[in-house]
Design an enzyme around this catalytic site. Structure first.
Site, mmCIF file in Angstrom:
data_model
loop_
_atom_site.group_PDB
_atom_site.id
_atom_site.type_symbol
_atom_site.label_atom_id
_atom_site.label_comp_id
_atom_site.label_asym_id
_atom_site.label_seq_id
_atom_site.Cartn_x
_atom_site.Cartn_y
_atom_site.Cartn_z
ATOM 1 C CE1 TYR A 144 -2.854 3.243 0.734
ATOM 2 C CE2 TYR A 144 -3.216 2.127 2.907
ATOM 3 C CZ TYR A 144 -3.489 3.429 2.050
ATOM 4 O OH TYR A 144 -4.403 4.383 2.103
ATOM 5 C CE LYS A 174 -5.967 1.834 -0.731
ATOM 6 N NZ LYS A 174 -5.501 3.340 -0.968
#
Length: 307
Positions: A144, A174
């Site tokens: 992330y 992400k």
């Protein structure tokens, strides 16, 4: 143990808010209706739990476990994928949450970079991620990337170099950053089993042009149905329609930002639009007045009158 074979994470993924009661304690009773709302009203069938939108860094490890368990249990058989964010400042806490996510049969885990003591290089960050992934090898693992929050500006493309050799369960990123060159180089380097999901809602169409497989974001909680239209139009080659929807979204967010648009405002906006009682944010994020959120909700309805 080899990672389980799973389908790629694609399409829209809602970064869920954490429901709290007026006293600031987690409120599990809202999670079931929340899942139904996302599916039935927004056409969003995957969720990213306990991330930035979910106020993860303001929650205790036990609270995060309780929430992850409830989201997974109530989404089972209804949603395609439940990704649990397990990143923490403490490696030990991240590992504990990763083990728990495997126990409750989450569909994957994601990890943010530590941001108090920051990794000084891609190699150090990769080593941290490897340590977390190693305790839950059966779960698809996602990095992330959100440099505006973490202050960690390691290029994701550098991080990806040979990452599958040290994290066999690695399945994607992400990418919540504005560096589309870095994003494009990641997509270019990527393997078929990896997913690159873009996390800056206001410029999704640019990431789709670079090859994004989908998107993770907070606004998809309440305008997911329209962004599904954007993605469908893009896939069909109707760039004009996709661009029109993106411009409307940009107008909405520009309006909100001028008024003030932080997590507290966003959470209250979701409550207003959805009818769900999500409660206040947790300090140091301040609650938002109803009038503030209502003005943004009215702008949303004017831009998307069918909403």
């Amino acid at each position: 143990m080899d990672p389980v074979a799973v389908k790629n994470l694609t399409g829209l993924v809602a970064a869920t808010f954490t429901p709290l009661n007026p006293q600031g304690e987690i409120n599990l009773s809202v999670i079931g209706p929340y899942i139904d709302y996302l599916i039935e009203k927004q056409g969003v069938n995957s969720i990213f739990v306990n991330g930035t939108t979910g106020e993860s860094m303001s929650l205790s490890v036990e609270e995060r476990k309780t929430l992850a368990n409830d989201w997974c249990k109530k989404a089972k058989g209804k949603m395609d994928q439940v990704i649990i964010h397990v990143g923490c400042m403490s490696l030990k806490d991240s590992k504990e949450l990763a083990v728990h996510a495997a126990q409750i049969r989450a569909d994957g885990i994601a990890v943010i970079s530590p941001s108090f003591f920051k990794p000084c290089s891609a190699e150090v960050l990769r080593t941290f991620l490897q340590e977390v992934a190693s305790v839950a090898p059966s779960l698809p693992f996602y990095y992330y990337h959100i440099p505006a929050i973490t202050g960690v500006n390691v290029l994701v493309r550098d991080l990806l170099e040979d990452i599958e050799k040290v994290i066999p369960s690695f399945r994607g990123v992400k990418f919540s950053g504005s560096d589309l060159m870095d994003f494009g180089r990641c997509v270019s380097y990527g393997q078929p089993q990896w997913s690159f999901l873009y996390g800056m809602d206001e410029q999704l169409i640019a990431a789709l042009a670079m090859g994004a497989n989908g998107a993770v974001g907070s606004t998809y909680n309440y305008i997911g149905s329209h962004i599904n239209e954007l993605m469908s139009a893009f896939e069909k080659g109707d760039i004009a329609k996709a661009r029109t929807i993106q411009f409307k979204m940009q107008e909405l967010l520009s309006f909100a930002m001028k008024l003030g648009f932080d997590l507290g405002v966003n959470k209250q906006l979701m409550s207003v639009v959805s009818g769900l009682c999500l409660g206040p944010p947790r300090l140091p994020v301040m609650p938002c007045s109803d009038a503030h959120a209502l003005s943004i909700a009215e702008k949303l309805r004017r831009l998307f009158p069918e909403h």
